[in-house]
Design a protein around this motif. Sequence first.
Motif, PDB file in Angstrom:
ATOM      1  N   GLY A 106       0.819  -1.212   0.000  1.00  0.00           N
ATOM      2  CA  GLY A 106       0.000   0.000   0.000  1.00  0.00           C
ATOM      3  C   GLY A 106       0.853   1.262   0.000  1.00  0.00           C
ATOM      4  O   GLY A 106       0.553   2.235  -0.706  1.00  0.00           O
ATOM      5  N   MET A 107       1.941   1.245   0.760  1.00  0.00           N
ATOM      6  CA  MET A 107       2.842   2.401   0.784  1.00  0.00           C
ATOM      7  C   MET A 107       3.503   2.601  -0.584  1.00  0.00           C
ATOM      8  O   MET A 107       3.611   3.730  -1.070  1.00  0.00           O
ATOM      9  N   ARG A 108       3.927   1.531  -1.212  1.00  0.00           N
ATOM     10  CA  ARG A 108       4.536   1.629  -2.538  1.00  0.00           C
ATOM     11  C   ARG A 108       3.518   2.128  -3.565  1.00  0.00           C
ATOM     12  O   ARG A 108       3.837   2.941  -4.428  1.00  0.00           O
ATOM     13  N   CYS A 109       2.286   1.655  -3.460  1.00  0.00           N
ATOM     14  CA  CYS A 109       1.229   2.105  -4.370  1.00  0.00           C
ATOM     15  C   CYS A 109       0.960   3.595  -4.164  1.00  0.00           C
ATOM     16  O   CYS A 109       0.838   4.349  -5.130  1.00  0.00           O
ATOM     17  N   ALA A 110       0.889   4.024  -2.906  1.00  0.00           N
ATOM     18  CA  ALA A 110       0.666   5.438  -2.609  1.00  0.00           C
ATOM     19  C   ALA A 110       1.801   6.291  -3.174  1.00  0.00           C
ATOM     20  O   ALA A 110       1.561   7.394  -3.681  1.00  0.00           O
ATOM     21  N   GLN A 111       3.018   5.777  -3.123  1.00  0.00           N
ATOM     22  CA  GLN A 111       4.152   6.505  -3.682  1.00  0.00           C
ATOM     23  C   GLN A 111       4.008   6.653  -5.195  1.00  0.00           C
ATOM     24  O   GLN A 111       4.256   7.719  -5.749  1.00  0.00           O
ATOM     25  N   ARG A 112       3.589   5.581  -5.878  1.00  0.00           N
ATOM     26  CA  ARG A 112       3.388   5.661  -7.330  1.00  0.00           C
ATOM     27  C   ARG A 112       2.308   6.667  -7.683  1.00  0.00           C
ATOM     28  O   ARG A 112       2.457   7.454  -8.616  1.00  0.00           O
ATOM     29  N   VAL A 113       1.202   6.654  -6.948  1.00  0.00           N
ATOM     30  CA  VAL A 113       0.112   7.592  -7.212  1.00  0.00           C
ATOM     31  C   VAL A 113       0.590   9.019  -6.988  1.00  0.00           C
ATOM     32  O   VAL A 113       0.343   9.908  -7.800  1.00  0.00           O
ATOM     33  N   SER A 114       1.308   9.234  -5.890  1.00  0.00           N
ATOM     34  CA  SER A 114       1.819  10.568  -5.585  1.00  0.00           C
ATOM     35  C   SER A 114       2.783  11.056  -6.667  1.00  0.00           C
ATOM     36  O   SER A 114       2.734  12.218  -7.073  1.00  0.00           O
ATOM     37  N   ASN A 115       3.648  10.165  -7.132  1.00  0.00           N
ATOM     38  CA  ASN A 115       4.607  10.541  -8.171  1.00  0.00           C
ATOM     39  C   ASN A 115       3.931  10.851  -9.502  1.00  0.00           C
ATOM     40  O   ASN A 115       4.454  11.617 -10.300  1.00  0.00           O
ATOM     41  N   ALA A 116       2.777  10.257  -9.743  1.00  0.00           N
ATOM     42  CA  ALA A 116       2.065  10.462 -11.010  1.00  0.00           C
ATOM     43  C   ALA A 116       1.226  11.732 -11.013  1.00  0.00           C
ATOM     44  O   ALA A 116       0.797  12.187 -12.075  1.00  0.00           O
ATOM     45  N   MET A 117       1.006  12.317  -9.851  1.00  0.00           N
ATOM     46  CA  MET A 117       0.179  13.524  -9.767  1.00  0.00           C
ATOM     47  C   MET A 117       0.958  14.725 -10.280  1.00  0.00           C
ATOM     48  O   MET A 117       2.178  14.801 -10.124  1.00  0.00           O
ATOM     49  N   PRO A 118       0.259  15.674 -10.902  1.00  0.00           N
ATOM     50  CA  PRO A 118       0.933  16.899 -11.364  1.00  0.00           C
ATOM     51  C   PRO A 118       1.553  17.638 -10.181  1.00  0.00           C
ATOM     52  O   PRO A 118       1.021  17.614  -9.075  1.00  0.00           O
ATOM     53  N   THR A 119       2.663  18.298 -10.430  1.00  0.00           N
ATOM     54  CA  THR A 119       3.339  19.022  -9.350  1.00  0.00           C
ATOM     55  C   THR A 119       2.628  20.319  -9.001  1.00  0.00           C
ATOM     56  O   THR A 119       2.747  20.806  -7.891  1.00  0.00           O
ATOM     57  N   GLU A 120       1.904  20.897  -9.958  1.00  0.00           N
ATOM     58  CA  GLU A 120       1.144  22.114  -9.692  1.00  0.00           C
ATOM     59  C   GLU A 120      -0.343  21.808  -9.829  1.00  0.00           C
ATOM     60  O   GLU A 120      -0.737  21.026 -10.685  1.00  0.00           O
ATOM     61  N   PRO A 121      -1.167  22.434  -8.987  1.00  0.00           N
ATOM     62  CA  PRO A 121      -2.597  22.194  -9.098  1.00  0.00           C
ATOM     63  C   PRO A 121      -3.118  22.606 -10.480  1.00  0.00           C
ATOM     64  O   PRO A 121      -2.659  23.586 -11.068  1.00  0.00           O
ATOM     65  N   GLN A 122      -4.051  21.844 -11.007  1.00  0.00           N
ATOM     66  CA  GLN A 122      -4.663  22.161 -12.293  1.00  0.00           C
ATOM     67  C   GLN A 122      -5.612  23.342 -12.117  1.00  0.00           C
ATOM     68  O   GLN A 122      -6.414  23.373 -11.199  1.00  0.00           O
ATOM     69  N   ARG A 123      -5.504  24.314 -12.993  1.00  0.00           N
ATOM     70  CA  ARG A 123      -6.380  25.485 -12.941  1.00  0.00           C
ATOM     71  C   ARG A 123      -7.404  25.382 -14.049  1.00  0.00           C
ATOM     72  O   ARG A 123      -7.096  24.903 -15.152  1.00  0.00           O
ATOM     73  N   PRO A 124      -8.610  25.844 -13.779  1.00  0.00           N
ATOM     74  CA  PRO A 124      -9.630  25.816 -14.844  1.00  0.00           C
ATOM     75  C   PRO A 124      -9.205  26.679 -16.038  1.00  0.00           C
ATOM     76  O   PRO A 124      -8.522  27.687 -15.871  1.00  0.00           O
ATOM     77  N   VAL A 125      -9.586  26.259 -17.224  1.00  0.00           N
ATOM     78  CA  VAL A 125      -9.263  27.002 -18.434  1.00  0.00           C
ATOM     79  C   VAL A 125     -10.135  28.253 -18.477  1.00  0.00           C
ATOM     80  O   VAL A 125     -11.345  28.190 -18.299  1.00  0.00           O
ATOM     81  N   GLN A 126      -9.505  29.387 -18.692  1.00  0.00           N
ATOM     82  CA  GLN A 126     -10.230  30.671 -18.793  1.00  0.00           C
ATOM     83  C   GLN A 126     -10.699  30.864 -20.232  1.00  0.00           C
ATOM     84  O   GLN A 126      -9.918  30.717 -21.162  1.00  0.00           O
ATOM     85  N   GLU A 127     -11.955  31.178 -20.415  1.00  0.00           N
ATOM     86  CA  GLU A 127     -12.479  31.428 -21.780  1.00  0.00           C
ATOM     87  C   GLU A 127     -12.497  32.879 -22.083  1.00  0.00           C
ATOM     88  O   GLU A 127     -12.568  33.751 -21.342  1.00  0.00           O
TER      89      GLU A 127
END
Length: 84
Positions: free
Chosen positions: A63-84
Motif C-alpha cells: 500500500g505504501m509503494r502504491c501510494a508513492q506511485r500515485v503521488s509521483n504520477a500527480m501533477p506538481t502544480e494544481p490544475q487550474r480551470p481554463v479561462q475562456e
Amino acid sequence: MFDIADKPGKMPKEAIRGFFERVVKETPALKASTPLGAMEVNGKFSHYMNPETDTMWLGFALGMRCAQRVSNAMPTEPQRPVQE
C-alpha cells in the motif's frame, strides 16, 4: 516467500517497516494483537515470525509503494480551470 525489494526511486523497505511498526505500537488494538518478533537473515530483516503480522506487513508495504506511485504520477502544480 514474498518480499518487498528495495529499488532505486522507491521508499526503502526499512523506512516502510518503521512506519508499520509505529502504527502497530501506537494503535492499542493492534499493539495488543500484533506481535512484532522478526526473523533476520544475514543480519537483515526477512519477515515477521507471526504469519498474520507478516501478512499485515506485506499489505501495508504494498500500500505504501502504491501510494508513492500515485503521488509521483500527480501533477506538481494544481490544475487550474481554463479561462475562456
